[in-house]
Design a protein around this motif. Structure first.
Motif: not given
Length: 260
Positions: A77-78, A49-52, A55-58, A69-70
């Motif tokens: 997403i990853a 996984t990456h930091a992006g 991103d809560p903008a997702w 959950d987060a």
């Protein structure tokens, strides 16, 4: 060697992309021989996984945000990002409901995402699409055993492939992308026709029990998830890797020299 902490175990996500035409097949990619992990091996698309991915903008660019959950949002997403980078498949729909179709994005866009020059979020936003987090079904979760220097906590997700997109390897991390029947991949691994690492082989065996893509997803949904962290045990013939007996793989005692 100092003990490895939980923080040293990197989260990762992998996709089992499934289809039934012309037969029950899964998409696999061949890792570049210069990659430090599983070089030259036939694997399912995936990676760290990456930091992006977190991103809560997702929230405005996915379907199913509130259903997870987060941690699961970031992992899913990853997984979608990785199959996009490595095989060019985008598990998404345009906001108007239309499918993506054909080649999701040019190779240079995939390369820019892979190399960190373009955020994956920008690509999805730019084509007015939304990722479908709920399309992914948890298939398995494996944690690399403590005897391995690089450890990953990898979630495997099963999903039916979109009918309208073409798979193509990225030429950097992967040098080939092929649709293959699970049983055929296992045969090639057994005969030496392909290099297939232990976790991939075990999940191919589990996948091969299904009668098709829908059945594989249904079986995954019905299974109780048991995290697999292989342990080393001594036997008369030498040391073996042992899997939890209730994880769905049956009794597995793999000779250590066959795995390492």
């Amino acid at each position: 060697m100092p003990a490895m902490s939980a923080a040293d175990i990197k989260p990762a996500a992998t996709i089992l992309l499934l289809r039934d035409d012309p037969s029950f097949e899964v998409l696999m990619v061949k890792r570049h021989h210069q990659i430090d992990f599983a070089s030259g091996a036939l694997v399912f698309p995936g990676g760290k996984t990456h930091a992006g991915d977190h991103d809560p903008a997702w929230a405005d660019h996915v379907v199913g945000w509130e259903d997870f959950d987060a941690e699961q949002r970031g992992l899913r997403i990853a997984a979608i990002r990785e199959v996009f980078e490595e095989a060019g498949i985008l598990l998404a729909h345009r906001r108007n409901g239309e499918p993506i179709g054909g080649e999701a994005c040019p190779m240079e866009v995939r390369e820019a995402v892979d190399q960190g020059r373009t955020p994956f979020l920008d690509v999805v936003t730019g084509i007015d699409a939304r990722l479908d987090l709920g399309a992914l079904t948890v298939f398995a979760r494996w944690i690399t055993p403590a005897i391995v220097p690089k450890r990953f906590d990898t979630w495997f997700y099963a999903v039916k492939a979109p009918d309208d997109q073409l798979a193509a390897c990225d030429g950097r991390e992967t040098v080939d992308a092929e649709w293959i029947e699970p049983a055929e991949a296992l045969r090639l691994a057994e005969t030496g026709g392909r290099k297939v690492i232990f976790p991939t082989r075990m999940n191919l065996k589990l996948l091969a029990e299904a009668g098709g893509a829908d059945d594989a997803v249904a079986r995954a949904r019905a299974r109780t998830l048991v995290t697999v962290e292989p342990v080393v045990q001594a036997r008369e013939g030498g040391r073996v890797l042992v899997l939890p007996p209730d994880a769905g793989y049956g009794v597995v005692e793999e000779p250590l020299e066959k795995v390492m």
